[in-house]
Design a protein around this motif. Structure first.
Motif, PDB file in Angstrom:
ATOM      1  N   GLY A  33       7.187  -0.823   6.148  1.00 57.00           N
ATOM      2  CA  GLY A  33       6.750  -2.169   6.500  1.00 57.00           C
ATOM      3  C   GLY A  33       7.911  -3.132   6.669  1.00 57.00           C
ATOM      4  O   GLY A  33       7.932  -3.960   7.587  1.00 57.00           O
ATOM      5  N   HIS A  34       8.905  -3.025   5.786  1.00 59.18           N
ATOM      6  CA  HIS A  34      10.076  -3.907   5.880  1.00 59.18           C
ATOM      7  C   HIS A  34      10.854  -3.649   7.164  1.00 59.18           C
ATOM      8  O   HIS A  34      11.246  -4.590   7.866  1.00 59.18           O
ATOM      9  CB  HIS A  34      10.980  -3.669   4.660  1.00 59.18           C
ATOM     10  CG  HIS A  34      12.233  -4.474   4.673  1.00 59.18           C
ATOM     11  ND1 HIS A  34      12.267  -5.804   4.326  1.00 59.18           N
ATOM     12  CD2 HIS A  34      13.510  -4.145   5.021  1.00 59.18           C
ATOM     13  CE1 HIS A  34      13.506  -6.258   4.452  1.00 59.18           C
ATOM     14  NE2 HIS A  34      14.274  -5.270   4.871  1.00 59.18           N
ATOM     15  N   VAL A  35      11.078  -2.375   7.489  1.00 64.84           N
ATOM     16  CA  VAL A  35      11.836  -2.026   8.693  1.00 64.84           C
ATOM     17  C   VAL A  35      11.117  -2.509   9.952  1.00 64.84           C
ATOM     18  O   VAL A  35      11.713  -3.140  10.837  1.00 64.84           O
ATOM     19  CB  VAL A  35      12.077  -0.509   8.761  1.00 64.84           C
ATOM     20  CG1 VAL A  35      12.670  -0.121  10.107  1.00 64.84           C
ATOM     21  CG2 VAL A  35      12.993  -0.064   7.630  1.00 64.84           C
ATOM     22  N   LEU A  36       9.822  -2.221  10.039  1.00 62.13           N
ATOM     23  CA  LEU A  36       9.059  -2.626  11.218  1.00 62.13           C
ATOM     24  C   LEU A  36       9.004  -4.142  11.341  1.00 62.13           C
ATOM     25  O   LEU A  36       9.062  -4.695  12.448  1.00 62.13           O
ATOM     26  CB  LEU A  36       7.642  -2.055  11.144  1.00 62.13           C
ATOM     27  CG  LEU A  36       7.524  -0.534  11.289  1.00 62.13           C
ATOM     28  CD1 LEU A  36       6.067  -0.106  11.164  1.00 62.13           C
ATOM     29  CD2 LEU A  36       8.092  -0.074  12.624  1.00 62.13           C
ATOM     30  N   LEU A 200       2.857  -4.081  -3.304  1.00 65.40           N
ATOM     31  CA  LEU A 200       4.129  -3.520  -2.858  1.00 65.40           C
ATOM     32  C   LEU A 200       4.114  -3.224  -1.357  1.00 65.40           C
ATOM     33  O   LEU A 200       5.148  -3.324  -0.687  1.00 65.40           O
ATOM     34  CB  LEU A 200       4.448  -2.241  -3.633  1.00 65.40           C
ATOM     35  CG  LEU A 200       4.822  -2.431  -5.103  1.00 65.40           C
ATOM     36  CD1 LEU A 200       5.023  -1.076  -5.779  1.00 65.40           C
ATOM     37  CD2 LEU A 200       6.079  -3.287  -5.247  1.00 65.40           C
ATOM     38  N   ALA A 201       2.959  -2.849  -0.829  1.00 62.55           N
ATOM     39  CA  ALA A 201       2.867  -2.569   0.601  1.00 62.55           C
ATOM     40  C   ALA A 201       3.164  -3.798   1.439  1.00 62.55           C
ATOM     41  O   ALA A 201       3.485  -3.688   2.629  1.00 62.55           O
ATOM     42  CB  ALA A 201       1.474  -2.035   0.939  1.00 62.55           C
ATOM     43  N   HIS A 202       3.080  -4.979   0.826  1.00 61.71           N
ATOM     44  CA  HIS A 202       3.356  -6.229   1.541  1.00 61.71           C
ATOM     45  C   HIS A 202       4.656  -6.860   1.053  1.00 61.71           C
ATOM     46  O   HIS A 202       4.830  -8.074   1.116  1.00 61.71           O
ATOM     47  CB  HIS A 202       2.190  -7.200   1.352  1.00 61.71           C
ATOM     48  CG  HIS A 202       0.909  -6.720   1.958  1.00 61.71           C
ATOM     49  ND1 HIS A 202       0.086  -5.807   1.325  1.00 61.71           N
ATOM     50  CD2 HIS A 202       0.321  -7.002   3.149  1.00 61.71           C
ATOM     51  CE1 HIS A 202      -0.962  -5.552   2.085  1.00 61.71           C
ATOM     52  NE2 HIS A 202      -0.843  -6.255   3.196  1.00 61.71           N
ATOM     53  N   ALA A 203       5.584  -6.013   0.603  1.00 61.29           N
ATOM     54  CA  ALA A 203       6.845  -6.519   0.060  1.00 61.29           C
ATOM     55  C   ALA A 203       7.650  -7.306   1.085  1.00 61.29           C
ATOM     56  O   ALA A 203       8.453  -8.175   0.724  1.00 61.29           O
ATOM     57  CB  ALA A 203       7.675  -5.362  -0.490  1.00 61.29           C
ATOM     58  N   GLN A 205       6.764  -9.596   2.787  1.00 59.33           N
ATOM     59  CA  GLN A 205       6.374 -11.004   2.735  1.00 59.33           C
ATOM     60  C   GLN A 205       7.080 -11.758   1.614  1.00 59.33           C
ATOM     61  O   GLN A 205       6.842 -12.942   1.423  1.00 59.33           O
ATOM     62  CB  GLN A 205       4.859 -11.123   2.565  1.00 59.33           C
ATOM     63  CG  GLN A 205       4.064 -10.596   3.733  1.00 59.33           C
ATOM     64  CD  GLN A 205       2.569 -10.770   3.558  1.00 59.33           C
ATOM     65  OE1 GLN A 205       2.114 -11.476   2.652  1.00 59.33           O
ATOM     66  NE2 GLN A 205       1.787 -10.147   4.418  1.00 59.33           N
ATOM     67  N   GLY A 206       7.930 -11.065   0.865  1.00 64.44           N
ATOM     68  CA  GLY A 206       8.600 -11.704  -0.251  1.00 64.44           C
ATOM     69  C   GLY A 206       7.727 -11.700  -1.496  1.00 64.44           C
ATOM     70  O   GLY A 206       6.573 -11.258  -1.480  1.00 64.44           O
ATOM     71  N   LEU A 207       8.281 -12.201  -2.597  1.00 67.46           N
ATOM     72  CA  LEU A 207       7.563 -12.183  -3.873  1.00 67.46           C
ATOM     73  C   LEU A 207       6.213 -12.900  -3.813  1.00 67.46           C
ATOM     74  O   LEU A 207       5.226 -12.375  -4.351  1.00 67.46           O
ATOM     75  CB  LEU A 207       8.441 -12.790  -4.972  1.00 67.46           C
ATOM     76  CG  LEU A 207       7.842 -12.788  -6.386  1.00 67.46           C
ATOM     77  CD1 LEU A 207       7.520 -11.364  -6.824  1.00 67.46           C
ATOM     78  CD2 LEU A 207       8.797 -13.454  -7.370  1.00 67.46           C
ATOM     79  N   PRO A 208       6.116 -14.081  -3.171  1.00 69.81           N
ATOM     80  CA  PRO A 208       4.802 -14.719  -3.096  1.00 69.81           C
ATOM     81  C   PRO A 208       3.770 -13.840  -2.391  1.00 69.81           C
ATOM     82  O   PRO A 208       2.605 -13.787  -2.803  1.00 69.81           O
ATOM     83  CB  PRO A 208       5.074 -16.004  -2.294  1.00 69.81           C
ATOM     84  CG  PRO A 208       6.517 -16.283  -2.523  1.00 69.81           C
ATOM     85  CD  PRO A 208       7.174 -14.940  -2.586  1.00 69.81           C
ATOM     86  N   GLY A 209       4.194 -13.139  -1.332  1.00 67.53           N
ATOM     87  CA  GLY A 209       3.277 -12.264  -0.618  1.00 67.53           C
ATOM     88  C   GLY A 209       2.845 -11.079  -1.450  1.00 67.53           C
ATOM     89  O   GLY A 209       1.689 -10.657  -1.410  1.00 67.53           O
ATOM     90  N   VAL A 210       3.788 -10.522  -2.235  1.00 70.45           N
ATOM     91  CA  VAL A 210       3.460  -9.403  -3.116  1.00 70.45           C
ATOM     92  C   VAL A 210       2.427  -9.835  -4.155  1.00 70.45           C
ATOM     93  O   VAL A 210       1.445  -9.129  -4.417  1.00 70.45           O
ATOM     94  CB  VAL A 210       4.728  -8.867  -3.809  1.00 70.45           C
ATOM     95  CG1 VAL A 210       4.368  -7.851  -4.892  1.00 70.45           C
ATOM     96  CG2 VAL A 210       5.660  -8.229  -2.791  1.00 70.45           C
ATOM     97  N   VAL A 211       2.635 -11.001  -4.750  1.00 70.79           N
ATOM     98  CA  VAL A 211       1.715 -11.494  -5.777  1.00 70.79           C
ATOM     99  C   VAL A 211       0.333 -11.765  -5.175  1.00 70.79           C
ATOM    100  O   VAL A 211      -0.696 -11.349  -5.727  1.00 70.79           O
ATOM    101  CB  VAL A 211       2.270 -12.765  -6.447  1.00 70.79           C
ATOM    102  CG1 VAL A 211       1.228 -13.380  -7.382  1.00 70.79           C
ATOM    103  CG2 VAL A 211       3.547 -12.446  -7.206  1.00 70.79           C
ATOM    104  N   LEU A 212       0.301 -12.463  -4.048  1.00 77.37           N
ATOM    105  CA  LEU A 212      -0.976 -12.815  -3.433  1.00 77.37           C
ATOM    106  C   LEU A 212      -1.760 -11.580  -3.017  1.00 77.37           C
ATOM    107  O   LEU A 212      -2.950 -11.436  -3.348  1.00 77.37           O
ATOM    108  CB  LEU A 212      -0.740 -13.721  -2.222  1.00 77.37           C
ATOM    109  CG  LEU A 212      -1.993 -14.103  -1.426  1.00 77.37           C
ATOM    110  CD1 LEU A 212      -2.988 -14.828  -2.307  1.00 77.37           C
ATOM    111  CD2 LEU A 212      -1.633 -14.942  -0.207  1.00 77.37           C
ATOM    112  N   THR A 213      -1.117 -10.678  -2.291  1.00 77.74           N
ATOM    113  CA  THR A 213      -1.826  -9.480  -1.845  1.00 77.74           C
ATOM    114  C   THR A 213      -2.129  -8.554  -3.013  1.00 77.74           C
ATOM    115  O   THR A 213      -3.118  -7.818  -2.991  1.00 77.74           O
ATOM    116  CB  THR A 213      -1.020  -8.727  -0.772  1.00 77.74           C
ATOM    117  OG1 THR A 213       0.291  -8.443  -1.267  1.00 77.74           O
ATOM    118  CG2 THR A 213      -0.912  -9.548   0.505  1.00 77.74           C
TER     119      THR A 213
END
Length: 271
Positions: A33-36, A200-203, A205-213
């Motif tokens: 996900g990060h690479v793409l 983690l799959a939404h890493a 998006q940064g830490l806020p994205g990880v927490v939210l998802t």
């Protein structure tokens, strides 16, 4: 309550393969996900079709991975459909899952209102003199939202795909494998495992994205385990993603009036 597999032996010859795929969801998916996402950011600066191309890549990847997990499950002799959530609901959401579901819907509608006002877009615009690195993490969510009618049509397919494929992968398939590996574990452990993997799959998006998802993943997992079916999590997940179709392009940062000018650089993906 979902009747999950009791051990890896239930998977028969597919046991090793399902563990590998489940491991990929936790370890490999964040990297991919990060690479793409970074490649998408680069293209978005110069290519007006970058967003549509990224949508198509998401569709291919999600359906491909979902079909792989489906084939592995079909080859597992001791794991029936109910054990992976492919059944009608057998119960109602408990008080915790039910309350959390209502809160998710309320907060989703509130976020739509904030986006429609344009306040969030203005808050995430970089200040004069700030470079690309200084842009807030919220851009990771806003960049992939559709601007043109063609993008909105394709995004609707992406939203439905996320609801179907990700619930199958991260709730039906993944939690069944976790239960088979860990044995008889409390439901709260499965909810936390589902939340962690999904966050983690939404890493990218940064830490806020990880927490939210991650929180969303926990709600979807609790709803699934309470009802014994993926149906309600799929519907809720799709609704959470498709709510962005209620936001006009004019309220988003870097909205372009047409294909002649590309959108501003940013990055992201639906939940």
């Amino acid at each position: 309550m979902t009747d999950l597999p009791a051990s890896l032996a239930d998977y028969g010859p597919a046991a090793l393969s399902v563990v590998v795929v489940a491991g990929y969801l936790v370890v490999g998916e964040p990297v991919v996900g990060h690479v793409l996402h970074r490649r998408f950011e680069g293209r978005l600066r110069t290519d007006p079709a970058a967003r549509r191309s990224f949508y198509l890549r998401l569709l291919v990847l999600e359906w491909g991975l979902a079909l792989l997990a489906l084939v592995l499950w079909l080859s597992a002799p001791g794991v029936d459909a109910a054990a992976v959530g492919l059944a009608w609901p057998t119960g109602l959401p408990g008080p915790v899952a039910g309350t959390a579901t209502v809160l998710v819907l309320v907060l989703s509608l509130a976020s739509v209102r904030a986006l429609r006002s344009g306040a969030l877009a203005r808050a995430t615009e970089p200040r004069p003199g700030e470079g690309r690195h200084a842009e807030p993490a919220a851009h990771a969510t806003l960049a992939l939202l559709p601007r043109s009618p063609a993008e909105r049509r394709l995004f609707s397919v992406v939203g439905v795909t996320a609801g179907v494929c990700e619930e199958w992968l991260y709730r039906g398939f993944f939690l069944a494998v976790v239960a088979a590996v860990a044995g008889d574990v409390p439901e709260v452990v499965l909810v936390l495992a589902g939340a962690l993997a999904f966050g983690l799959a939404h890493a990218y998006q940064g830490l806020p994205g990880v927490v939210l998802t991650g929180v969303l993943g926990g709600v979807f997992a609790a709803l699934y385990l309470d009802t014994g079916s993926l149906l309600l999590p799929v519907l809720l997940h799709a609704a959470v993603d498709l709510r962005f179709l209620l936001v006009p392009a004019s309220a988003l940062p870097g909205a372009a009036p047409g294909p002649r000018s590309g959108p501003r650089p940013a990055g992201g993906a639906p939940a």
